[in-house]
Write a protein that holds these residues in place. Sequence first.
Motif, PDB file in Angstrom:
ATOM      1  N   LEU A 171       0.857  -1.186   0.000  1.00 56.02           N
ATOM      2  CA  LEU A 171       0.000   0.000   0.000  1.00 56.02           C
ATOM      3  C   LEU A 171       0.889   1.230   0.000  1.00 56.02           C
ATOM      4  N   GLY A 172       0.679   2.120  -0.943  1.00 55.43           N
ATOM      5  CA  GLY A 172       1.343   3.409  -0.942  1.00 55.43           C
ATOM      6  C   GLY A 172       0.325   4.500  -0.678  1.00 55.43           C
ATOM      7  N   THR A 173       0.581   5.335   0.313  1.00 55.80           N
ATOM      8  CA  THR A 173      -0.343   6.415   0.644  1.00 55.80           C
ATOM      9  C   THR A 173       0.375   7.480   1.460  1.00 55.80           C
ATOM     10  N   GLN A 174       0.103   8.739   1.153  1.00 53.40           N
ATOM     11  CA  GLN A 174       0.612   9.875   1.911  1.00 53.40           C
ATOM     12  C   GLN A 174       2.133   9.828   2.095  1.00 53.40           C
ATOM     13  N   GLY A 175       2.807   9.410   1.024  1.00 59.59           N
ATOM     14  CA  GLY A 175       4.261   9.393   1.042  1.00 59.59           C
ATOM     15  C   GLY A 175       4.886   8.208   1.742  1.00 59.59           C
ATOM     16  N   ARG A 176       4.087   7.244   2.176  1.00 57.72           N
ATOM     17  CA  ARG A 176       4.610   6.070   2.874  1.00 57.72           C
ATOM     18  C   ARG A 176       4.188   4.795   2.140  1.00 57.72           C
ATOM     19  N   THR A 177       4.930   3.736   2.397  1.00 53.35           N
ATOM     20  CA  THR A 177       4.539   2.418   1.879  1.00 53.35           C
ATOM     21  C   THR A 177       4.392   1.452   3.047  1.00 53.35           C
ATOM     22  N   TYR A 178       3.441   0.522   2.888  1.00 51.61           N
ATOM     23  CA  TYR A 178       3.157  -0.460   3.930  1.00 51.61           C
ATOM     24  C   TYR A 178       3.025  -1.845   3.314  1.00 51.61           C
ATOM     25  N   LEU A 179       3.455  -2.849   4.071  1.00 47.53           N
ATOM     26  CA  LEU A 179       3.062  -4.214   3.787  1.00 47.53           C
ATOM     27  C   LEU A 179       1.665  -4.400   4.349  1.00 47.53           C
ATOM     28  N   VAL A 180       0.721  -4.823   3.501  1.00 54.14           N
ATOM     29  CA  VAL A 180      -0.641  -5.076   3.968  1.00 54.14           C
ATOM     30  C   VAL A 180      -0.970  -6.553   3.786  1.00 54.14           C
ATOM     31  N   ARG A 181      -1.687  -7.097   4.754  1.00 51.98           N
ATOM     32  CA  ARG A 181      -2.171  -8.482   4.689  1.00 51.98           C
ATOM     33  C   ARG A 181      -3.632  -8.446   4.275  1.00 51.98           C
ATOM     34  N   GLY A 182      -3.951  -9.097   3.181  1.00 51.55           N
ATOM     35  CA  GLY A 182      -5.307  -9.074   2.666  1.00 51.55           C
ATOM     36  C   GLY A 182      -6.086 -10.325   3.020  1.00 51.55           C
ATOM     37  N   ASN A 183      -7.383 -10.154   3.176  1.00 48.49           N
ATOM     38  CA  ASN A 183      -8.315 -11.263   3.349  1.00 48.49           C
ATOM     39  C   ASN A 183      -9.338 -11.153   2.228  1.00 48.49           C
ATOM     40  N   LEU A 184      -9.282 -12.100   1.291  1.00 44.36           N
ATOM     41  CA  LEU A 184     -10.108 -11.984   0.097  1.00 44.36           C
ATOM     42  C   LEU A 184     -11.587 -12.150   0.408  1.00 44.36           C
ATOM     43  N   SER A 185     -11.939 -13.044   1.309  1.00 43.40           N
ATOM     44  CA  SER A 185     -13.355 -13.267   1.614  1.00 43.40           C
ATOM     45  C   SER A 185     -13.958 -12.085   2.362  1.00 43.40           C
ATOM     46  N   ARG A 186     -13.170 -11.422   3.213  1.00 45.49           N
ATOM     47  CA  ARG A 186     -13.677 -10.268   3.965  1.00 45.49           C
ATOM     48  C   ARG A 186     -13.438  -8.945   3.239  1.00 45.49           C
ATOM     49  N   ARG A 187     -12.644  -8.988   2.179  1.00 41.84           N
ATOM     50  CA  ARG A 187     -12.306  -7.792   1.407  1.00 41.84           C
ATOM     51  C   ARG A 187     -11.685  -6.717   2.317  1.00 41.84           C
ATOM     52  N   THR A 188     -10.683  -7.157   3.107  1.00 43.28           N
ATOM     53  CA  THR A 188      -9.987  -6.242   4.001  1.00 43.28           C
ATOM     54  C   THR A 188      -8.491  -6.275   3.714  1.00 43.28           C
ATOM     55  N   LEU A 189      -7.814  -5.169   4.049  1.00 43.33           N
ATOM     56  CA  LEU A 189      -6.369  -5.026   3.934  1.00 43.33           C
ATOM     57  C   LEU A 189      -5.861  -4.375   5.211  1.00 43.33           C
ATOM     58  N   THR A 190      -4.968  -5.067   5.918  1.00 37.83           N
ATOM     59  CA  THR A 190      -4.476  -4.588   7.199  1.00 37.83           C
ATOM     60  C   THR A 190      -2.982  -4.321   7.117  1.00 37.83           C
ATOM     61  N   ALA A 191      -2.566  -3.096   7.452  1.00 41.74           N
ATOM     62  CA  ALA A 191      -1.150  -2.743   7.427  1.00 41.74           C
ATOM     63  C   ALA A 191      -0.429  -3.460   8.559  1.00 41.74           C
ATOM     64  N   VAL A 192       0.697  -4.118   8.228  1.00 33.50           N
ATOM     65  CA  VAL A 192       1.436  -4.859   9.240  1.00 33.50           C
ATOM     66  C   VAL A 192       2.867  -4.362   9.413  1.00 33.50           C
ATOM     67  N   ARG A 193       3.382  -3.591   8.456  1.00 31.82           N
ATOM     68  CA  ARG A 193       4.762  -3.100   8.577  1.00 31.82           C
ATOM     69  C   ARG A 193       4.988  -1.986   7.557  1.00 31.82           C
ATOM     70  N   GLU A 194       5.776  -0.987   7.948  1.00 31.61           N
ATOM     71  CA  GLU A 194       6.066   0.122   7.039  1.00 31.61           C
ATOM     72  C   GLU A 194       7.345  -0.145   6.247  1.00 31.61           C
ATOM     73  N   ASN A 195       7.446   0.540   5.102  1.00 31.88           N
ATOM     74  CA  ASN A 195       8.621   0.484   4.226  1.00 31.88           C
ATOM     75  C   ASN A 195       8.875  -0.923   3.689  1.00 31.88           C
ATOM     76  N   VAL A 196       7.830  -1.524   3.161  1.00 35.74           N
ATOM     77  CA  VAL A 196       7.920  -2.837   2.507  1.00 35.74           C
ATOM     78  C   VAL A 196       7.243  -2.718   1.153  1.00 35.74           C
ATOM     79  N   GLU A 197       7.983  -3.039   0.084  1.00 33.60           N
ATOM     80  CA  GLU A 197       7.424  -2.967  -1.260  1.00 33.60           C
ATOM     81  C   GLU A 197       7.649  -4.280  -2.004  1.00 33.60           C
ATOM     82  N   CYS A 198       6.717  -4.594  -2.882  1.00 30.85           N
ATOM     83  CA  CYS A 198       6.797  -5.772  -3.756  1.00 30.85           C
ATOM     84  C   CYS A 198       7.088  -7.040  -2.965  1.00 30.85           C
ATOM     85  N   PRO A 199       6.205  -7.416  -2.033  1.00 34.15           N
ATOM     86  CA  PRO A 199       6.452  -8.609  -1.216  1.00 34.15           C
ATOM     87  C   PRO A 199       6.370  -9.891  -2.032  1.00 34.15           C
TER      88      PRO A 199
END
Length: 342
Positions: free
Chosen positions: A219-247
């Motif tokens: 996730l890139g937003t407001q000048g920062r990047t985050y590793l997000v963990r997605g749940n496809l059935s719930r359609r949610t994305l939760t940030a778990v760590r900053e400065n992680v790209e292309c996991p």
Amino acid sequence: MTPPPARHRLPVLLAVTALLLAGALVAVVRAAGRADERDHSRPGQPTVNKGEWDLNHPGRLIFRNLAWGPLRDHLAAVPLTAPGAARTAAPRDCLRFHAAAGTGICLRSKGGVVPGHEAVLLDSRMRALRRFPVPGIPTRARVSPSGRLVAWTVFVSGDSYAGGAFSTRTAIYDTRTRTLHDSLEDFSVLVDGRRHRAVDHNFWGVTFAADDTTFYATLGTQGRTYLVRGNLSRRTLTAVRENVECPSLSPDGTRIAFKKRVRPKGADAPWRLYVLDLRNGRETPLAERASVDDQALWRDRNTLLYALPGDYGADLWQVPANGEGHPRKVVASAVSPAVIGR
């Protein structure tokens, strides 16, 4: 010899001229063909042969062939144990590609009155099952370990992650239910435990877990990047760590390879490859010191594959995932790899 009457001279002249032009055209075409052959065998370039293959046979490395010649941009295959061997190029061109468990995804250019790009879902025999128009330039593609889910990212505007002035669109398709999630921007986002809403949300670089529900992305937003963990059935994305790209999730699901920004936006060589241990949060910098603008791929549980700029576009390199050893070029003139049967 008596010359033809004046009224016949013009048609004769036109006919002779046409023959001369036709001969010149044939010569040009033949010369172009010879030029292709010469380009195809430039010093240091790999041998590329036309052929057919499928996704059913393990022990192969598949990639977009960048070797100069008529088969450039076609998908090519080599034995996983001999990546420098002569490559076999199939009659399918892709800009980005990935495959797993008999499912392939090919992001390619398409012609027509209004040229554009499309995502092509492939079966195990490399036949097109479904085509999806995409709204920009292809940049990332992934298939889940089971082959059920596929994901792709395109640049809607801009063409680089380096400077920050870009916009992306990331989609996920479920091949079993035939459900298309055409933009992760429609998912709910949580940052620091709170619902996060912003008009500048950008997502890219999906990687799937084995359960076909959990996935990770950037996730890139407001000048920062985050590793997000997605749940496809719930359609949610939760940030778990900053400065992680292309996991890129390891085969056992315990580690994530990623590119970490180590220099400010706009700087040259801004990233370095790291591995994050999801069990304890420890980050390990890898032996590759060059800036890697790629979504690394796990060749096996101990080794990562990634692309670096090369003489003909890019080359594939590998490096140990534990931070030791040295990087090594393994496939020249290649990009966008997929490992078939680890």
